[in-house]
Scaffold this motif. Structure first.
Motif, short mmCIF file in Angstrom:
data_model
loop_
_atom_site.label_atom_id
_atom_site.label_comp_id
_atom_site.label_asym_id
_atom_site.label_seq_id
_atom_site.Cartn_x
_atom_site.Cartn_y
_atom_site.Cartn_z
N SER A 143 0.83 -1.21 0.00
CA SER A 143 0.00 0.00 0.00
C SER A 143 0.87 1.27 0.00
CB SER A 143 -0.99 -0.01 1.17
OG SER A 143 -0.31 0.21 2.38
N TYR A 196 1.10 4.00 -3.11
CA TYR A 196 0.60 5.32 -2.68
C TYR A 196 0.81 6.41 -3.74
CZ TYR A 196 0.13 9.55 0.20
OH TYR A 196 -0.21 10.79 0.68
N ASN A 236 -2.04 5.54 -6.26
CA ASN A 236 -3.41 5.62 -5.74
C ASN A 236 -3.75 7.03 -5.25
OD1 ASN A 236 -4.53 3.09 -6.21
ND2 ASN A 236 -3.63 2.20 -4.37
N HIS A 237 -2.84 7.61 -4.47
CA HIS A 237 -3.09 8.94 -3.93
C HIS A 237 -2.61 10.03 -4.88
CE1 HIS A 237 -2.34 12.46 -1.23
NE2 HIS A 237 -3.49 12.07 -0.72
N ARG A 260 -6.28 9.74 -6.78
CA ARG A 260 -6.98 10.61 -5.83
C ARG A 260 -6.75 12.08 -6.18
NH1 ARG A 260 -11.52 10.97 -3.52
NH2 ARG A 260 -11.56 12.11 -1.54
N ASP A 279 -12.53 8.34 -6.22
CA ASP A 279 -12.56 7.47 -5.05
C ASP A 279 -11.76 6.23 -5.43
OD1 ASP A 279 -14.12 9.06 -3.36
OD2 ASP A 279 -15.97 8.35 -4.31
N PRO A 313 -9.37 -0.29 -2.90
CA PRO A 313 -8.20 -1.13 -2.65
C PRO A 313 -7.91 -1.97 -3.90
CG PRO A 313 -9.78 -1.30 -0.84
CD PRO A 313 -10.46 -0.54 -1.94
N ILE A 330 -10.47 3.61 -0.32
CA ILE A 330 -9.39 3.90 0.62
C ILE A 330 -9.68 5.26 1.25
CG2 ILE A 330 -6.90 4.31 0.85
CD1 ILE A 330 -6.51 2.59 -1.70
N TYR A 363 -8.72 8.70 2.63
CA TYR A 363 -7.67 9.72 2.61
C TYR A 363 -8.22 10.97 3.28
CZ TYR A 363 -5.41 6.90 -1.05
OH TYR A 363 -4.82 5.89 -1.76
#
Lengths: 235, 235
Positions: free
Chosen positions: B162, B166, B169-170, B174, B179, B182, B217, B219
């Motif tokens: 994860s 990051y 994903n972030h 993101r 949204d 996982p 996830i 945040y």
């Protein structure tokens, strides 16, 4: 020191280009040697597939690592890859110079890794991390950001820069054996004055001049993991 | 649901290709709609520079975001980028299907992000994170690994998956408002039996079928940061 700097920026007159020029200047002369790969000006092709090889091991199904092992045994990497490998094996210090794009390296540099860091030649058969092919050599990221340093703090909006760079520092550079130095970061050069930019260039020069004394990032050694690649209990 | 799947694998017969086919099957029919970008077969060009645009704002100095803003105002993105943007704006669900190469996405997919996620169109002017352009849409990574799950545990040799994901994903998904769900991870498909691979395909089908109920996830929200982009004190 034998330094190899790789630049990934579409604009040669960019601040990344200026930082790259500092590295060239520091390591040209004074008993040092310098080579470089300016990926955009070389028109380096970042797409990894059969084009990486002049040989074919399995014509039915393309599995990159199988083809890489075959090419390692037969020296059949395409010349654009073979030339980059030669520089990697030659250097004591690898510098990756890039703007942080989407919290990682630009695709042209990621593709340089995807294609050049080949199984059989650059890793494999237990050669990884502190037992890696390039162990004893040093590597460092020199990068520019869009956002300021606060947004990359542990409690910053984007998250901790050291976490963001972990896949590169640990997953690429340490994976193949380099001692990885803490990155040189020029925060948001687009938003600062010419004097502040000059300060960055000066401090980068000092950083590179003393780079043999910089302490590498501490990562656990292979020996600290068990046969399922989990940390051994510290009891 | 309107699903858009992007595939980055040089071998169409790979396990990544099989997972991609499951997504196509799940979202074709049953009231869903499906579009896709198979980047290798499209020969998608991942190198980001002036080629992204049919316009030129500043012929002297190439600053990508300046050119992106100009292209956003004038609809002068090159057609390969404009077509991908159209799919992004059309979809409710974005699926990125790729093998984890060097703890990140293959360069061809990174370049798809570098070029398509353009300032002015996809982010900018305060539109980011939970205020992002794609807020309300969902995105998910579906990936395969070389190593087993243990090596990607928190105490694993490669580090926590994860954390490794990051920046994607972030930092990518993101950042532009999605949204982020996982990831679906097929661990080391090259080292398992045909039955186990079929199990993965079956569980991926179940995962996609129920994807509207998967919890994203968590945040922190933009509102939790101050004007210097640091977390507000939680007192």
């Amino acid at each position: 020191m034998k330094a190899f700097a790789v630049l990934a920026h579409p604009e040669r007159e960019s601040f990344n280009g200026a930082l790259f020029d500092v590295a060239a200047d520091v390591f040209s002369g004074g008993g040092h040697e310098f080579v470089s790969s300016d990926l955009y000006r070389m028109q380096f092709d970042p797409v990894s597939d059969r084009r990486n090889f002049t040989s074919v091991k399995d014509p039915q199904y393309f599995k990159q690592q199988i083809e890489e092992l075959h090419a390692s045994e037969n020296s059949t990497f395409r010349s654009d890859i073979a030339e980059e490998m030669e520089k990697l094996f030659w250097c004591d210090l690898l510098i990756l110079q890039f703007p942080l794009w989407w919290f990682s390296m630009p695709a042209i540099m990621k593709g340089w890794v995807d294609r050049v860091f080949a199984m059989g030649r650059v890793y494999g058969s237990g050669k990884w991390y502190d037992q890696g092919v390039f162990s004893g050599k040093r590597a460092v990221l020199s990068l520019t950001t869009g956002g300021g340093s606060g947004s990359y703090a542990e409690d910053g909006l984007h998250g901790d820069l050291s976490q963001i760079l972990y896949p590169i520092n640990h997953g690429i550079l340490r994976f193949v054996g380099f001692d990885v130095l803490p990155p040189f970061v020029a925060w948001s050069p687009v938003r600062i004055s010419p004097e502040q930019r000059q300060d960055y260039l000066d401090s980068y020069r000092r950083f590179l001049t003393g780079i043999d004394k910089v302490e590498p990032i501490a990562y656990p050694a292979l020996a600290e993991f068990d046969e399922t690649f989990r940390r051994k209990s510290l009891v």
